[in-house]
Design an enzyme around this catalytic site. Structure first.
Site, PDB file in Angstrom:
ATOM      1  N   ASP A  94      -5.857 -12.351  -0.924  1.00  0.00           N
ATOM      2  CA  ASP A  94      -5.662 -11.408   0.237  1.00  0.00           C
ATOM      3  C   ASP A  94      -7.225 -11.312   0.725  1.00  0.00           C
ATOM      4  OD1 ASP A  94      -3.270 -11.039   0.741  1.00  0.00           O
ATOM      5  OD2 ASP A  94      -3.264  -8.920  -0.212  1.00  0.00           O
ATOM      6  N   MET A 124      -5.090   3.420   3.743  1.00  0.00           N
ATOM      7  CA  MET A 124      -5.004   3.005   5.276  1.00  0.00           C
ATOM      8  C   MET A 124      -5.080   3.832   6.412  1.00  0.00           C
ATOM      9  SD  MET A 124      -2.226  -0.026   4.205  1.00  0.00           S
ATOM     10  CE  MET A 124      -1.729   0.528   2.527  1.00  0.00           C
ATOM     11  N   LYS A 149      -4.058 -10.614   5.417  1.00  0.00           N
ATOM     12  CA  LYS A 149      -3.180  -9.963   6.116  1.00  0.00           C
ATOM     13  C   LYS A 149      -3.714  -8.653   6.355  1.00  0.00           C
ATOM     14  CE  LYS A 149       0.314 -10.070   3.566  1.00  0.00           C
ATOM     15  NZ  LYS A 149       0.799  -8.632   3.029  1.00  0.00           N
TER      16      LYS A 149
END
Lengths: 264, 264
Positions: free
Chosen positions: B46, B179, B67
């Site tokens: 990742d 996030m 991603k």
């Protein structure tokens, strides 16, 4: 003389490392934890830590200071004084706690005490039992089909009350309930006032260890199934839709009348 | 012939290891993770993982499959097919995710895909950024003077909505918001409808890494201070009374007019 100076200089900047022992499997220690253990001169060990951790600390004097709910235990103040004494003597003191030291387990009080005593605090993170339980169940704790978060909570508050189960249920997060096996009936009962009885639930005891046991069930049957299976403390109780992902792979389906016990 | 049989037998029981890379400091990898990396033949990485992790996997073909929100990225379905292809070829496939693989990050979807393809899934836990942030701030996430739990939550739900901030605030747990840097103003605004502006808050960016940055503030000033300090994604936002324990030790007091930035 040189040595004495070195020792004094270490004394003046005493340090305690709060080290997270993880869920039990010693391979789940971090590389950083293994290094700190290898250098340790004094090890203060909590009761729930895998006792074989001392093999990684061959130079350490080991002091066991378990504080288990309901059992005879070493008072917190005494543990703090022990840490301070050895740190001020210049020893490499490592205080070992199960799981991640910063999730439950009174690290906050120990950090405050040490800081007030002018002792530096180093912290080494670890794997908390809830994460190890999810790994054993092969589930994400936050599968986005089901939720957008997870709450780690104790089953009882400091003043012997209960957390706000209504609010916790309303968050829609997965719940990982620690120190809840002793009052599983009242906890499940409280949650049932806010969540459907069909809500998937699980208990994982001794996650990551050879004696690990899993119970997959529903919130409505949680307390009865736990009792039937003889599961006791300590265990992590997981409640939430994500648990359905585990049941899909379980050898026994969730519709079994008795507790669908998998793994072992 | 013997080799071909061995390969075929490995093929028939393909396996993928979902490996948690932790918050960035490679010393926070577990011993188990280091072992799995040393054996890895294919590594799917990742974007948020420390790129130096490949040094621990000297035999692996490395495939980067970042991603990242808002950037060009490898579609999830393609990542799944890659894992399946290499696993069915009998390769030791290690899928590396930042933090703990089971907290956010779509492990649930990848596990479901692999299980449906008949591929075994191994999981190696790791340290999530929220824990590393707490270690840097020298706080317990659940100091019992202040709370009895912690909720890890994303700032937006799958359908581009928001979590139920009212319920989350009502739990009284510490909030670790992931996030959330991209919408910190609306998140702080939503929380301010349910929590006092004086509620301690913090942002930790790159926890555990040399470039780590901390910001200690209050919920009322969180968005403005974050903007002023130029902090961006990814960062963990922490909100709750336990953060006051960190501020007590900060070089700049919390009553500073601008963001009291500590560490670096």
């Amino acid at each position: 003389m040189h040595d004495e100076h070195a020792i004094r200089s270490r004394r003046s900047e005493g340090e305690v490392i709060l080290l997270s022992a993880g869920p039990g499997d010693l391979e789940l220690l971090t590389l950083k934890a293994a290094k700190a253990l290898a250098m340790a001169e004094v090890l203060l060990l909590d009761e729930l830590v895998n006792p074989r951790i001392v093999e990684l600390a061959p130079h350490a004097r080991v002091i066991r200071v378990g504080k288990r709910g309901g059992c005879r235990s070493t008072p917190q103040a005494f543990i703090c004084r022990l840490m301070r004494r050895y740190a001020l003597q210049g020893a490499r003191v490592v205080r070992v706690k199960g799981g991640d030291a910063l999730l439950f387990g009174r690290a906050g009080e120990e950090i405050a005490f040490l800081r007030q005593a002018g002792i530096r605090v180093g912290i080494v993170n670890g794997i908390s039992a809830g994460f190890a339980a999810a790994a054993s169940l092969r589930i994400s704790l936050t599968h986005r089909d089901h939720c957008h978060g997870i709450t780690f909570v104790t089953a009882h508050t400091r003043d012997h009350g209960e957390p706000d189960w209504a609010a916790l249920a309303a968050t829609g997060t997965t719940l990982a309930i620690y120190m809840g096996m002793g009052r599983i009936e009242s906890t499940a009962g409280a949650l049932l006032r806010h969540l459907p009885a069909t809500t998937p639930a699980a208990i994982v005891q001794s996650a990551s260890q050879p004696e690990e046991t899993q119970l997959l069930t529903t919130l409505g049957r949680l307390a009865a199934d736990a009792q039937r299976s003889g599961l006791g403390s300590p265990g992590v109780i997981l409640v939430g839709a994500v648990l359905a992902e585990a049941s899909a792979f379980a050898p026994l389906p969730m519709s079994m009348p008795a507790g669908a016990r998998v793994g072992g």
